[in-house]
Design an enzyme around this catalytic site. Structure first.
Site, PDB file in Angstrom:
ATOM      1  N   ARG A 100       0.831  -1.215   0.000  1.00 39.76           N
ATOM      2  CA  ARG A 100       0.000   0.000   0.000  1.00 39.76           C
ATOM      3  C   ARG A 100       0.866   1.266   0.000  1.00 39.76           C
ATOM      4  O   ARG A 100       0.396   2.352  -0.324  1.00 39.76           O
ATOM      5  CB  ARG A 100      -0.975  -0.012   1.193  1.00 39.76           C
ATOM      6  CG  ARG A 100      -1.908   1.180   1.224  1.00 39.76           C
ATOM      7  CD  ARG A 100      -3.203   0.944   2.025  1.00 39.76           C
ATOM      8  NE  ARG A 100      -3.020   0.166   3.239  1.00 39.76           N
ATOM      9  CZ  ARG A 100      -2.440   0.634   4.354  1.00 39.76           C
ATOM     10  NH1 ARG A 100      -2.011   1.881   4.415  1.00 39.76           N
ATOM     11  NH2 ARG A 100      -2.322  -0.148   5.411  1.00 39.76           N
ATOM     12  N   TYR A 156     -16.944  15.227 -17.161  1.00 40.53           N
ATOM     13  CA  TYR A 156     -17.320  13.822 -17.024  1.00 40.53           C
ATOM     14  C   TYR A 156     -18.422  13.717 -15.956  1.00 40.53           C
ATOM     15  O   TYR A 156     -18.333  14.366 -14.902  1.00 40.53           O
ATOM     16  CB  TYR A 156     -16.081  13.018 -16.609  1.00 40.53           C
ATOM     17  CG  TYR A 156     -16.393  11.592 -16.267  1.00 40.53           C
ATOM     18  CD1 TYR A 156     -16.833  10.708 -17.247  1.00 40.53           C
ATOM     19  CD2 TYR A 156     -16.263  11.125 -14.968  1.00 40.53           C
ATOM     20  CE1 TYR A 156     -17.139   9.402 -16.932  1.00 40.53           C
ATOM     21  CE2 TYR A 156     -16.561   9.813 -14.643  1.00 40.53           C
ATOM     22  CZ  TYR A 156     -17.002   8.956 -15.625  1.00 40.53           C
ATOM     23  OH  TYR A 156     -17.297   7.663 -15.312  1.00 40.53           O
ATOM     24  N   ASP A 161      -8.586  17.724 -16.765  1.00 40.63           N
ATOM     25  CA  ASP A 161      -8.802  16.315 -17.090  1.00 40.63           C
ATOM     26  C   ASP A 161      -8.396  16.135 -18.550  1.00 40.63           C
ATOM     27  O   ASP A 161      -9.044  16.663 -19.458  1.00 40.63           O
ATOM     28  CB  ASP A 161     -10.271  15.954 -16.857  1.00 40.63           C
ATOM     29  CG  ASP A 161     -10.543  14.465 -17.031  1.00 40.63           C
ATOM     30  OD1 ASP A 161      -9.867  13.824 -17.861  1.00 40.63           O
ATOM     31  OD2 ASP A 161     -11.450  13.954 -16.348  1.00 40.63           O
ATOM     32  N   LYS A 184      -9.146   4.552 -20.051  1.00 41.04           N
ATOM     33  CA  LYS A 184      -9.520   4.890 -21.432  1.00 41.04           C
ATOM     34  C   LYS A 184      -8.317   4.689 -22.360  1.00 41.04           C
ATOM     35  O   LYS A 184      -7.905   3.568 -22.573  1.00 41.04           O
ATOM     36  CB  LYS A 184     -10.079   6.313 -21.461  1.00 41.04           C
ATOM     37  CG  LYS A 184     -11.044   6.630 -20.318  1.00 41.04           C
ATOM     38  CD  LYS A 184     -12.330   5.800 -20.350  1.00 41.04           C
ATOM     39  CE  LYS A 184     -13.131   5.869 -19.053  1.00 41.04           C
ATOM     40  NZ  LYS A 184     -13.502   7.199 -18.603  1.00 41.04           N
TER      41      LYS A 184
HETATM   42  C1  LIG Z   1     -13.961   7.743 -17.375  1.00 42.14           C
HETATM   43  C2  LIG Z   1     -13.588   9.128 -17.063  1.00 42.14           C
HETATM   44  C3  LIG Z   1     -13.281   9.506 -15.757  1.00 42.14           C
HETATM   45  C4  LIG Z   1     -13.382   8.550 -14.588  1.00 42.14           C
HETATM   46  O1  LIG Z   1     -12.449   7.530 -14.683  1.00 42.14           O
HETATM   47  P1  LIG Z   1     -12.648   6.050 -14.059  1.00 42.14           P
HETATM   48  O2  LIG Z   1     -11.385   5.372 -14.418  1.00 42.14           O
HETATM   49  O3  LIG Z   1     -13.874   5.470 -14.722  1.00 42.14           O
HETATM   50  O4  LIG Z   1     -12.856   6.214 -12.603  1.00 42.14           O
HETATM   51  C5  LIG Z   1     -12.886  10.813 -15.538  1.00 42.14           C
HETATM   52  N1  LIG Z   1     -12.811  11.696 -16.554  1.00 42.14           N
HETATM   53  C6  LIG Z   1     -13.098  11.362 -17.822  1.00 42.14           C
HETATM   54  C7  LIG Z   1     -13.002  12.391 -18.905  1.00 42.14           C
HETATM   55  C8  LIG Z   1     -13.503  10.072 -18.124  1.00 42.14           C
HETATM   56  O5  LIG Z   1     -13.807   9.754 -19.388  1.00 42.14           O
END
Ligand SMILES: *Cc1c(COP(=O)(O)O)cnc(C)c1O
Length: 392
Positions: free
Chosen positions: A62, A117, A182, A207
């Protein structure tokens, strides 16, 4: 001196492999590490607790994992910053930044630009963590900032309608307040927000970084002084990325530039054809709507697009045979989803409409298939759905 993004994507984070006599990064699944010198082990534990990037022993999984740390070094290099701190998911990464920038500093107020998001929007709107959010347009950020503002949150290109926002202008308006961008949609291949002044660059690694739809993870790239508190939080909240996830994300980085380049070509072609299609009302794609930030802040328009069909959007999705009807994005196969029904369901309908996410909008993540096969699938679905729509 290596500067090319493809070279860095392939070799990043692998500096220690030669010394280990290895070609591929090992997956270290240890949960604990022997510390025969208990005093030295204690010193290492104290180093991790202080948020340091390195110490004499991982001590416990951890606190640190070498497989995960290789991915983090590679990602930090691609974003052009000192450090990256990974988490179990993108939302865990977002949570850690809110805790570090807002709650740990006694500045619970957040200024956020919509659309975001859906999960981020919902986390901010509910105030579940103890933050309070003011949603502002990009041009109104300076007046939304308060003495207790800890963070400005921005997504560009925005999920799901691909709006572009000038990061440097937002950073100027935010003044002393750190800005989180982001960068999930753009990836470090197409955009480096830190170069425009963003303090935190967040990715849902789930992603494009992983790229094959088989690993959940998140990561924050930032300067080292901001990374320390994120590591401290990660140790105590336990939102760690599993070593297998670290391995898969690191492996994904090697092909990231090629995947993004190929999917961008496909998305550009689909966007142009959709814009000409009689059964399509409108298309959102940075290559068509991006304006002056395309080619400067965002180097290429990317592999995400959105459009409003003439027919019922649910019917369009229902008629598709090849394209996968699913949330998420950035995988090898092309995905389509209805943000109002799914990813942005928890954002109130009026808030959604106000930031340009209409109830007929469909979002597409272009994959790596042949563009003509994708087009045949889309074209027939659009035609059938338009012919079936109720008149009146
Ligand atoms: C999917 C996504 C998130 C969240 O990510 P997770 O891995 O599903 O927790 C945050 N921002 C964007 C733009 C996303 O597409």
């Amino acid at each position: 001196m290596v500067t090319g993004v493809r070279t860095r994507a392939v070799h990043g984070g692998k500096e220690d492999l030669g010394g280990l006599g290895l070609h591929v990064p090992p997956i270290d699944l240890s949960t604990t590490y022997p510390v025969p010198d208990q005093a030295a082990g204690g010193a290492a534990l104290a180093d991790w607790a202080d948020g340091l990037a390195d110490a004499a022993s991982p001590v416990y999984a951890r606190l640190h994992n070498p497989t995960v740390a290789r991915f983090e070094r590679a990602l930090a290099d691609l974003e052009g910053v000192d450090s990256a701190v990974s988490f179990a998911s993108g939302m865990a990464a977002m949570t850690a930044v809110l805790q570090a920038a807002c709650l740990m500093r006694g500045r619970p107020h957040v200024v956020a630009v919509r659309p975001l998001y859906g999960g981020t929007d919902h986390l901010l709107a509910t105030g579940l963590l103890g933050t309070e959010t003011t949603y502002a347009r990009a041009g109104d950020i300076a007046s939304a900032i308060r003495p207790d503002t800890g963070l400005v949150v921005l997504e560009t290109p925005a999920n799901p309608n691909l709006d572009l926002t000038d990061i440097a202008a937002v950073v100027r308006a935010a003044g002393e307040v750190p800005v989180l961008v982001d960068n999930t949609f753009a990836t470090p291949v197409l955009q480096n927000p830190a170069a425009h002044g963003a303090a935190y660059v967040l990715h849902s690694g789930t992603k494009y970084l992983g790229g094959h739809g088989d690993v959940l993870g998140g990561v924050v790239a930032c300067a080292e002084p901001l990374a320390g508190p994120l590591r401290q939080l990660r140790i105590l909240t336990g939102a760690v990325l599993h070593p297998l996830g670290g391995y898969l994300l690191h492996r994904g980085l090697a092909t990231l530039p090629l995947r993004v380049e190929a999917a961008t070509r496909t998305a550009s072609e689909l966007a142009s054809r959709l814009a000409e299609h009689s059964a399509v009302e409108s298309v959102r794609y940075p290559g068509l709507t991006g304006g002056p930030l395309l080619g400067t802040q965002l180097r290429e328009p990317g592999a995400m697009l959105a459009f409003e069909p003439v027919g019922d959007p649910y019917a369009v999705v229902g008629k598709l045979g090849l394209i996968t009807p699913a949330v998420s994005l950035g995988s090898v196969d092309t995905l389509i989803e209805h943000p109002g029904a799914l990813t942005h369901r928890l954002v109130g309908e009026s808030d959604r409409e106000a930031c340009g996410v209409s109830s007929s909008l469909l979002r597409v993540s272009a994959g790596l298939e042949d563009v003509d096969d994708l087009w045949d699938d889309l074209d027939q679905a659009l035609r059938v759905a338009a012919a079936d729509r109720p008149r009146g």
